[in-house]
Design a protein around this motif. Structure first.
Motif, PDB file in Angstrom:
ATOM      1  N   ALA A 257       4.678   0.027  15.045  1.00  0.00           N
ATOM      2  CA  ALA A 257       5.209  -0.455  16.321  1.00  0.00           C
ATOM      3  C   ALA A 257       5.515  -1.949  16.259  1.00  0.00           C
ATOM      4  CB  ALA A 257       4.212  -0.167  17.441  1.00  0.00           C
ATOM      5  N   GLY A 258       4.823  -2.650  15.423  1.00  0.00           N
ATOM      6  CA  GLY A 258       5.077  -4.074  15.245  1.00  0.00           C
ATOM      7  C   GLY A 258       5.803  -4.378  13.956  1.00  0.00           C
ATOM      8  N   GLU A 259       6.304  -3.332  13.313  1.00  0.00           N
ATOM      9  CA  GLU A 259       6.967  -3.463  12.010  1.00  0.00           C
ATOM     10  C   GLU A 259       6.053  -4.167  11.010  1.00  0.00           C
ATOM     11  OE1 GLU A 259      10.722  -5.354  12.692  1.00  0.00           O
ATOM     12  OE2 GLU A 259      11.584  -3.579  13.642  1.00  0.00           O
ATOM     13  N   ILE A 260       4.791  -3.733  11.032  1.00  0.00           N
ATOM     14  CA  ILE A 260       3.757  -4.297  10.159  1.00  0.00           C
ATOM     15  C   ILE A 260       3.278  -3.195   9.215  1.00  0.00           C
ATOM     16  CG2 ILE A 260       1.480  -5.402  10.077  1.00  0.00           C
ATOM     17  CD1 ILE A 260       1.921  -6.198  13.032  1.00  0.00           C
ATOM     18  N   SER A 261       2.927  -3.563   8.004  1.00  0.00           N
ATOM     19  CA  SER A 261       2.306  -2.630   7.068  1.00  0.00           C
ATOM     20  C   SER A 261       0.874  -3.072   6.794  1.00  0.00           C
ATOM     21  CB  SER A 261       3.085  -2.571   5.747  1.00  0.00           C
ATOM     22  OG  SER A 261       2.929  -3.786   5.027  1.00  0.00           O
ATOM     23  N   LEU A 262       0.065  -2.176   6.282  1.00  0.00           N
ATOM     24  CA  LEU A 262      -1.313  -2.526   5.949  1.00  0.00           C
ATOM     25  C   LEU A 262      -1.366  -3.724   5.013  1.00  0.00           C
ATOM     26  CD1 LEU A 262      -2.659   1.085   5.286  1.00  0.00           C
ATOM     27  CD2 LEU A 262      -3.273  -0.348   7.244  1.00  0.00           C
ATOM     28  N   GLU A 263      -0.463  -3.730   4.034  1.00  0.00           N
ATOM     29  CA  GLU A 263      -0.476  -4.769   2.996  1.00  0.00           C
ATOM     30  C   GLU A 263      -0.026  -6.134   3.514  1.00  0.00           C
ATOM     31  OE1 GLU A 263       0.779  -1.744   2.693  1.00  0.00           O
ATOM     32  OE2 GLU A 263      -0.725  -0.890   1.326  1.00  0.00           O
ATOM     33  N   ASP A 264       0.476  -6.174   4.750  1.00  0.00           N
ATOM     34  CA  ASP A 264       0.864  -7.471   5.317  1.00  0.00           C
ATOM     35  C   ASP A 264      -0.352  -8.321   5.673  1.00  0.00           C
ATOM     36  OD1 ASP A 264       3.585  -6.979   5.142  1.00  0.00           O
ATOM     37  OD2 ASP A 264       3.737  -6.175   7.176  1.00  0.00           O
ATOM     38  N   TYR A 265      -1.505  -7.685   5.767  1.00  0.00           N
ATOM     39  CA  TYR A 265      -2.711  -8.406   6.169  1.00  0.00           C
ATOM     40  C   TYR A 265      -3.373  -9.074   4.957  1.00  0.00           C
ATOM     41  CZ  TYR A 265      -2.610  -6.682  10.922  1.00  0.00           C
ATOM     42  OH  TYR A 265      -2.240  -6.448  12.219  1.00  0.00           O
ATOM     43  N   PRO A 266      -3.690 -10.356   5.050  1.00  0.00           N
ATOM     44  CA  PRO A 266      -4.387 -11.024   3.952  1.00  0.00           C
ATOM     45  C   PRO A 266      -5.744 -10.380   3.709  1.00  0.00           C
ATOM     46  CG  PRO A 266      -4.356 -12.422   5.905  1.00  0.00           C
ATOM     47  CD  PRO A 266      -3.450 -11.270   6.194  1.00  0.00           C
ATOM     48  N   LEU A 267      -6.104 -10.266   2.451  1.00  0.00           N
ATOM     49  CA  LEU A 267      -7.366  -9.702   1.963  1.00  0.00           C
ATOM     50  C   LEU A 267      -7.398  -8.178   2.006  1.00  0.00           C
ATOM     51  CD1 LEU A 267     -10.008 -12.178   3.476  1.00  0.00           C
ATOM     52  CD2 LEU A 267      -8.551 -12.447   1.450  1.00  0.00           C
ATOM     53  N   TYR A 268      -6.339  -7.534   2.534  1.00  0.00           N
ATOM     54  CA  TYR A 268      -6.312  -6.074   2.520  1.00  0.00           C
ATOM     55  C   TYR A 268      -5.944  -5.585   1.126  1.00  0.00           C
ATOM     56  CZ  TYR A 268      -5.337  -1.203   3.449  1.00  0.00           C
ATOM     57  OH  TYR A 268      -5.360   0.167   3.400  1.00  0.00           O
ATOM     58  N   ARG A 269      -6.633  -4.545   0.681  1.00  0.00           N
ATOM     59  CA  ARG A 269      -6.326  -3.910  -0.601  1.00  0.00           C
ATOM     60  C   ARG A 269      -6.672  -2.437  -0.472  1.00  0.00           C
ATOM     61  NH1 ARG A 269      -7.813  -3.205  -6.169  1.00  0.00           N
ATOM     62  NH2 ARG A 269      -6.488  -4.401  -7.591  1.00  0.00           N
ATOM     63  N   SER A 270      -5.741  -1.571  -0.846  1.00  0.00           N
ATOM     64  CA  SER A 270      -5.943  -0.143  -0.615  1.00  0.00           C
ATOM     65  C   SER A 270      -7.082   0.421  -1.461  1.00  0.00           C
ATOM     66  CB  SER A 270      -4.653   0.635  -0.894  1.00  0.00           C
ATOM     67  OG  SER A 270      -4.217   0.410  -2.224  1.00  0.00           O
ATOM     68  N   TYR A 271      -7.263  -0.108  -2.673  1.00  0.00           N
ATOM     69  CA  TYR A 271      -8.348   0.350  -3.542  1.00  0.00           C
ATOM     70  C   TYR A 271      -9.356  -0.777  -3.695  1.00  0.00           C
ATOM     71  CZ  TYR A 271     -10.651   2.825  -7.377  1.00  0.00           C
ATOM     72  OH  TYR A 271     -11.571   3.491  -8.165  1.00  0.00           O
ATOM     73  N   PRO A 272     -10.648  -0.514  -3.566  1.00  0.00           N
ATOM     74  CA  PRO A 272     -11.649  -1.591  -3.649  1.00  0.00           C
ATOM     75  C   PRO A 272     -11.542  -2.383  -4.952  1.00  0.00           C
ATOM     76  CG  PRO A 272     -12.655   0.428  -2.845  1.00  0.00           C
ATOM     77  CD  PRO A 272     -11.274   0.797  -3.301  1.00  0.00           C
ATOM     78  N   HIS A 273     -11.639  -3.670  -4.824  1.00  0.00           N
ATOM     79  CA  HIS A 273     -11.618  -4.570  -5.989  1.00  0.00           C
ATOM     80  C   HIS A 273     -12.985  -5.231  -6.072  1.00  0.00           C
ATOM     81  CE1 HIS A 273     -10.072  -7.240  -9.022  1.00  0.00           C
ATOM     82  NE2 HIS A 273     -10.287  -8.319  -8.297  1.00  0.00           N
TER      83      HIS A 273
ATOM     84  N   ILE B  17     -12.845  -5.655  17.887  1.00  0.00           N
ATOM     85  CA  ILE B  17     -12.086  -5.247  16.718  1.00  0.00           C
ATOM     86  C   ILE B  17     -11.306  -3.980  17.051  1.00  0.00           C
ATOM     87  CG2 ILE B  17     -12.269  -4.342  14.365  1.00  0.00           C
ATOM     88  CD1 ILE B  17     -14.606  -6.271  13.958  1.00  0.00           C
ATOM     89  N   VAL B  18     -10.016  -4.019  16.771  1.00  0.00           N
ATOM     90  CA  VAL B  18      -9.136  -2.890  17.042  1.00  0.00           C
ATOM     91  C   VAL B  18      -8.570  -2.392  15.722  1.00  0.00           C
ATOM     92  CG1 VAL B  18      -7.089  -2.094  18.270  1.00  0.00           C
ATOM     93  CG2 VAL B  18      -8.537  -3.884  19.279  1.00  0.00           C
ATOM     94  N   HIS B  19      -8.862  -1.149  15.377  1.00  0.00           N
ATOM     95  CA  HIS B  19      -8.339  -0.573  14.142  1.00  0.00           C
ATOM     96  C   HIS B  19      -6.916  -0.072  14.343  1.00  0.00           C
ATOM     97  CE1 HIS B  19     -12.809   0.235  13.406  1.00  0.00           C
ATOM     98  NE2 HIS B  19     -12.458  -0.770  12.629  1.00  0.00           N
ATOM     99  N   ALA B  20      -6.094  -0.264  13.343  1.00  0.00           N
ATOM    100  CA  ALA B  20      -4.716   0.214  13.406  1.00  0.00           C
ATOM    101  C   ALA B  20      -4.295   0.720  12.033  1.00  0.00           C
ATOM    102  CB  ALA B  20      -3.784  -0.906  13.868  1.00  0.00           C
ATOM    103  N   GLY B  21      -3.827   1.967  12.011  1.00  0.00           N
ATOM    104  CA  GLY B  21      -3.332   2.543  10.778  1.00  0.00           C
ATOM    105  C   GLY B  21      -1.837   2.346  10.635  1.00  0.00           C
ATOM    106  N   PRO B  22      -1.243   2.904   9.589  1.00  0.00           N
ATOM    107  CA  PRO B  22       0.198   2.711   9.351  1.00  0.00           C
ATOM    108  C   PRO B  22       1.068   3.123  10.527  1.00  0.00           C
ATOM    109  CG  PRO B  22      -0.862   3.685   7.434  1.00  0.00           C
ATOM    110  CD  PRO B  22      -1.886   3.685   8.517  1.00  0.00           C
ATOM    111  N   ARG B  23       0.717   4.221  11.200  1.00  0.00           N
ATOM    112  CA  ARG B  23       1.535   4.699  12.319  1.00  0.00           C
ATOM    113  C   ARG B  23       1.527   3.694  13.467  1.00  0.00           C
ATOM    114  NH1 ARG B  23       0.669  10.530  15.410  1.00  0.00           N
ATOM    115  NH2 ARG B  23       2.325  10.249  16.979  1.00  0.00           N
ATOM    116  N   GLU B  24       0.342   3.184  13.819  1.00  0.00           N
ATOM    117  CA  GLU B  24       0.254   2.219  14.912  1.00  0.00           C
ATOM    118  C   GLU B  24       0.899   0.878  14.534  1.00  0.00           C
ATOM    119  OE1 GLU B  24      -2.602   5.364  15.217  1.00  0.00           O
ATOM    120  OE2 GLU B  24      -2.487   3.798  13.677  1.00  0.00           O
ATOM    121  N   LEU B  25       0.683   0.453  13.320  1.00  0.00           N
ATOM    122  CA  LEU B  25       1.238  -0.826  12.878  1.00  0.00           C
ATOM    123  C   LEU B  25       2.757  -0.814  12.852  1.00  0.00           C
ATOM    124  CD1 LEU B  25      -1.208  -1.704   9.953  1.00  0.00           C
ATOM    125  CD2 LEU B  25      -1.103  -2.792  12.200  1.00  0.00           C
TER     126      LEU B  25
END
Length: 329
Positions: free
Chosen positions: A258-274, A248-256
């Motif tokens: 590089a691939g023009e990816i945002s955190l929210e592009d990932y399925p099941l990701y949510r910034s605040y716990p639901h 497992i490789v963690h990547a934050g907004p800065r690293e992502l």
């Protein structure tokens, strides 16, 4: 109750609900448009009435033909659908509306029935078809069911979060299963502690039946896995189910970036716990499937299907650019 009418019933939640009802000796009738393959076409225990649920005349004809004890509304996406169904099936013993955890309008942990406020819904939102108004429309459908219960209709609401399991056409979890199955290194957005409540589809089906049999009119019931896991642990558990190992490789907004990816592009990701409280439903005798079992069944179905969830998340090529950047740090 002996006779059930399932509005919907051939695709995902409804499909599992029909199986659940058959397992508990119900006579089941599907009400669908007939535009999708019917998995129960060869099962003489399941009748089929063809019609469009947004057509009140067709729904009234189904009510007359079937005269069901219990009605399960799996495909009500606008408040008017719930208002029509609760009027047409006012004499049934139970009307259960499949709502959503998205109906909740305030971020708190956990979200509780009758305590956490629901989204407001304007007249324009009530007739909209876009995803951005989904929670508003589901919340207004809840209020329509509650209003019907105030008028004596045995209407109840079940609120699931994101549903996963066999035949999941949304493919949100399939995206992660496919990543774990095909790559040794899996990018997990953020620090891996992202927490989003999920629920196994067979547990939703059981909840709908139990609420119909034991629930109180005018009440809502959350349904979700009793065991919640952060996203990183979910990936690890999928690897266990696939009998493989992943890094497992963690990547934050800065690293992502590089691939023009945002955190929210990932399925099941949510910034605040639901997180939904499921204590009220458990009080009716409902139990959830152990997570290792639900994920194993989900993985088995994934491997037998042609679903990969590819449209739900970042391209692997973009992730490879992120991984290359991380290797230099």
């Amino acid at each position: 109750m002996d006779d059930a009418l399932v509005i919907g019933g051939t695709r995902f939640i409804g499909r599992h609900l029909v199986a659940e009802l058959l397992d508990h000796d119900y006579d089941v009738t599907l009400f669908t448009r007939g535009t999708r393959e019917n998995p129960f076409a060869d099962d003489d225990r399941v009748a089929h009435v063809e019609g469009d649920r947004t057509n009140d005349t067709a729904l009234e004809a189904a009510a007359t033909t079937v005269d069901p004890d219990a009605v399960f509304d799996c495909v009500a996406y606008h408040p008017k659908d719930v208002r029509a169904a609760t009027r047409i099936f006012a004499d049934c013993e139970a009307y259960v509306y499949v709502s959503s955890g998205a109906a909740y309008g305030r971020e708190e942990i956990p979200k509780r029935e009758g305590e956490t406020p629901l989204h407001e819904c304007t007249p324009d939102q009530a007739t909209d078809d876009s995803f951005k108004t989904y929670g508003n429309r589901k919340a207004e459908g809840d209020r329509a069911a509650f209003a019907a219960a105030d008028d004596g209709v045995p209407a109840m609401v079940v609120r699931p979060p994101i549903v996963y399991g066999p035949h999941d056409y949304t493919e949100r979890l399939n995206w992660w299963v496919d990543r774990v199955n095909h790559f040794d290194r899996v990018v997990v957005p953020g620090d891996g502690t992202n927490l989003r409540h999920l629920v196994y589809v067979e547990d939703v089906a059981a909840a709908l039946r139990i609420v119909a049999e034991r629930g109180e009119p005018g009440e809502a019931y959350n349904v979700g896995d009793r065991r919640l896991v952060p996203l990183e642990e979910l990936v690890e558990r999928l690897a266990d189910a696939l009998e493989t190992d992943v890094e497992i490789v963690h990547a934050g907004p800065r690293e992502l970036a590089a691939g023009e990816i945002s955190l929210e592009d990932y399925p099941l990701y949510r910034s605040y716990p639901h997180v939904l409280s499921t204590a009220k439903l458990a009080g009716l005798g409902w139990e959830s499937t152990p997570l290792e079992d639900s994920l194993a069944r989900t993985v088995d179905d994934h491997l037998e299907s042609d679903r990969d969830g590819d449209d739900n998340g970042p391209d692997r090529e973009a992730e490879e650019r992120v991984l290359a950047i991380l290797e230099t740090l």
